[in-house]
Design a protein around this motif. Structure first.
Motif, PDB file in Angstrom:
ATOM      1  N   SER A 234       0.832  -1.205   0.000  1.00 35.04           N
ATOM      2  CA  SER A 234       0.000   0.000   0.000  1.00 35.04           C
ATOM      3  C   SER A 234       0.864   1.252   0.000  1.00 35.04           C
ATOM      4  O   SER A 234       2.040   1.230   0.389  1.00 35.04           O
ATOM      5  CB  SER A 234      -0.904   0.008   1.227  1.00 35.04           C
ATOM      6  OG  SER A 234      -0.146   0.231   2.412  1.00 35.04           O
ATOM      7  N   ALA A 235       0.259   2.362  -0.409  1.00 38.37           N
ATOM      8  CA  ALA A 235       0.978   3.638  -0.423  1.00 38.37           C
ATOM      9  C   ALA A 235       1.415   4.033   0.983  1.00 38.37           C
ATOM     10  O   ALA A 235       2.522   4.550   1.186  1.00 38.37           O
ATOM     11  CB  ALA A 235       0.092   4.720  -1.043  1.00 38.37           C
ATOM     12  N   ALA A 238       4.314   1.816   1.953  1.00 37.13           N
ATOM     13  CA  ALA A 238       5.454   2.118   1.091  1.00 37.13           C
ATOM     14  C   ALA A 238       6.203   3.340   1.613  1.00 37.13           C
ATOM     15  O   ALA A 238       7.443   3.359   1.671  1.00 37.13           O
ATOM     16  CB  ALA A 238       4.980   2.350  -0.338  1.00 37.13           C
ATOM     17  N   ALA A 245       5.366   1.886  -3.796  1.00 42.30           N
ATOM     18  CA  ALA A 245       4.014   1.343  -3.673  1.00 42.30           C
ATOM     19  C   ALA A 245       3.708   0.414  -4.837  1.00 42.30           C
ATOM     20  O   ALA A 245       4.178   0.623  -5.961  1.00 42.30           O
ATOM     21  CB  ALA A 245       2.991   2.479  -3.626  1.00 42.30           C
TER      22      ALA A 245
END
Length: 526
Positions: A234-235, A238, A245
């Protein structure tokens, strides 16, 4: 050519290895997290999910730094964890407490109830986990939590194994129906098997305790082997980890099973993953039921083979405790025993200090030592404890081979064998089999292999093993030592089953002490 990260969550720390397909290991880092124990309840062992994720973040940044790369160069991340370590969660997969660590044995009563109910009702699942359910496993821990947390009970959304919780967290998954569920974890510890429709039937669970009503339908998600993806980074995570990501994350597994892959396990091999405890991992091309083992699970090691798990609840823990009582280190005591011979101490040690995982599956047992005199030292006790773990391993191997799981090679993996040559030689002599030890560091290498598979760099586990696994150092059995262990083993086996089983048949234990003295005398005179 990819660079990947392999993550291994151990009992006390997380370790991350960064590998390049062509150059091999670029670097590694570890970060610790606390283990919570209780002075009033020695069976309690818990850990915080937040502590572990914080450690993961610290270790990742350090691993990237020492590897001399940028985080956005990493193309995949794979992770394994201890097991069965279970966490109960509410909405959004927010923890409702701490992990019940694998070493938490508070659920011994619940495990006994599950075992009794399974045999009474004829539920097939109990035979696939060795005939006895364990306090170390998922359903017993979940039932213990339900009984002791009445105010949190209504908030329960699901329960997860550690490897599945971390994967879901990193992928940003909050919907329980989308949780990646490791077949390795669920098969060995939760009696999951397609033969009976996955998890144990509702009527069986309710028959154990009505508190389990409706819980089965909450243990939902995607049940899959480790060549399948859990999702993508996931962002949010990340950014925290300093990675890119969207990189793939394969479905996780238990550390011992992936350590076995990193140790180059093949069909017919058995890998002793020797650390704080020992997990014994084998593979078969047949679904062979073995009484007393921790599970026979298709796909738990190689996706297309049947994984077999057994083990001992305390090994390195025992060595460390002996050294601590002596005010020395394990390395110092081990150096004193470097020239010891089989049976030299006159001691016979049953290593049940944390109960018996296999083949008796009895957490109520404690360590037993025969043969003490006034002159025995801590070094003597350590040597006898190593011998005891080797002879216990022989009991387990004997059970496996008697039930159609032949053992072609013995591989000693985990952290202890690579720094304790004496232990490896004892195992070779006590088992009367060559013992292969990877000549290099393989901790988290299994995770690296599955990360490479997720990144598309290898087409099979075997191909990745051929490219990445180090060669073996081989310890051959020594005939004279083998002969002595062949005299010690019947004594060990008699005591093991006589003292470890409440309904054991009568055994003449009076021969043990005289025979130990006779073996010791012969050893010292030779």
């Amino acid at each position: 050519m990819s660079i990947v990260a392999g993550v291994d969550f151990g009992t006390l720390s997380v370790r991350i290895s960064i590998f390049d397909k062509e150059r091999g290991k670029l670097g590694m880092a570890t970060a610790e997290y606390p283990l919570h124990r209780s002075a009033t309840d020695p069976n309690l062992a818990t850990q915080s999910h937040d502590d572990q994720m914080t450690a993961l973040t610290l270790a990742m940044h350090e691993a990237v730094k020492v590897s001399g790369i940028e985080g956005n160069q990493i193309r995949s991340i794979a992770l394994d964890t201890t097991g069965s370590s279970v966490i109960m969660v509410g909405e959004g997969l927010v923890p409702l407490g701490e992990y019940y660590l694998w070493a938490d044995h508070r659920a011994a009563g619940e495990a006994a109830e599950i075992t009794e109910a399974a045999h009474r009702t004829g539920f097939e699942g109990i035979e696939w986990c060795g005939g006895v359910y364990s306090s170390e496993w998922g359903w017993s821990k979940l039932l213990h939590w339900l009984r002791h947390n009445p105010t949190l009970r209504p908030k329960l959304v699901t329960a997860l194994e550690h490897c599945d919780m971390v994967a879901a967290t990193l992928c940003g998954i909050t919907d329980p129906n989308k949780i990646p569920r490791s077949i390795c974890a669920m098969g060995h510890k939760w009696m999951w098997n397609p033969r009976w429709g996955g998890l144990p039937p509702e009527e069986f669970l309710v028959g154990v305790d009505p508190l389990l009503a409706g819980v089965r339908e909450k243990i939902t998600g995607k049940f899959q082997t480790s060549e399948k993806l859990a999702g993508h980074l996931s962002a949010e995570w990340a950014e925290k980890l300093g990675l890119e990501a969207g990189i793939p994350i394969p479905t996780g597994a238990f550390d011992a099973h992936w350590d076995a892959v990193g140790a180059n396990i093949r069909l017919g091999d058995v890998v002793n993953v020797i650390g704080t405890s020992t997990c014994i991992i084998g593979m078969s091309d047949k679904q062979t039921l073995v009484p007393g083992v921790c599970g026979v699970v298709p796909g738990s090691v190689y996706p297309n083979e049947v994984g077999i798990e057994a083990g001992m609840s305390a090994v390195g823990d025992i060595f460390a405790a002996i050294a601590k009582r002596a005010g020395k280190t394990v390395a110092e005591l081990s150096a004193e025993t470097a020239q010891y011979q089989a049976g030299q101490t006159g001691l016979l040690r049953l290593t049940w200090d944390n109960g018996d995982r296999t083949v008796l599956v009895n957490p109520e047992l404690g360590g037993v030592t025969f043969g003490w005199n006034l002159y025995h030292t801590a070094a003597d006790e350590l040597f006898a404890a190593v011998e005891g773990t080797a002879l216990h391993t022989r009991v387990i191997f004997e059970r496996m081979e008697e039930n159609g799981a032949p053992i072609n090679r013995v591989i000693n993996g985990g952290g202890i064998p690579k720094r304790n040559a004496t232990l490896n030689q004892i195992y070779a002599n006590a088992l009367n089999k060559p013992v292969l030890v990877p000549d290099g560091d393989v901790t988290s290498l299994g995770s690296v292999i599955f990360a490479f598979l997720a990144a598309g760099d290898f087409d099979s586990i075997k191909t990745a093993q051929d490219a990445l696994c180090p060669p073996f150092k081989i310890f051959e059995p020594q005939p004279e030592q083998v002969q002595r262990y062949n005299r010690l083993y019947p004594l060990f086996r008699s005591a093991y089953f006589a003292l470890g089983s409440a309904d054991a048949e009568a055994v003449p234990l009076g021969r043990i002490l005289p025979e130990l003295r006779a073996i010791r005398k012969e050893c010292l005179e030779s």
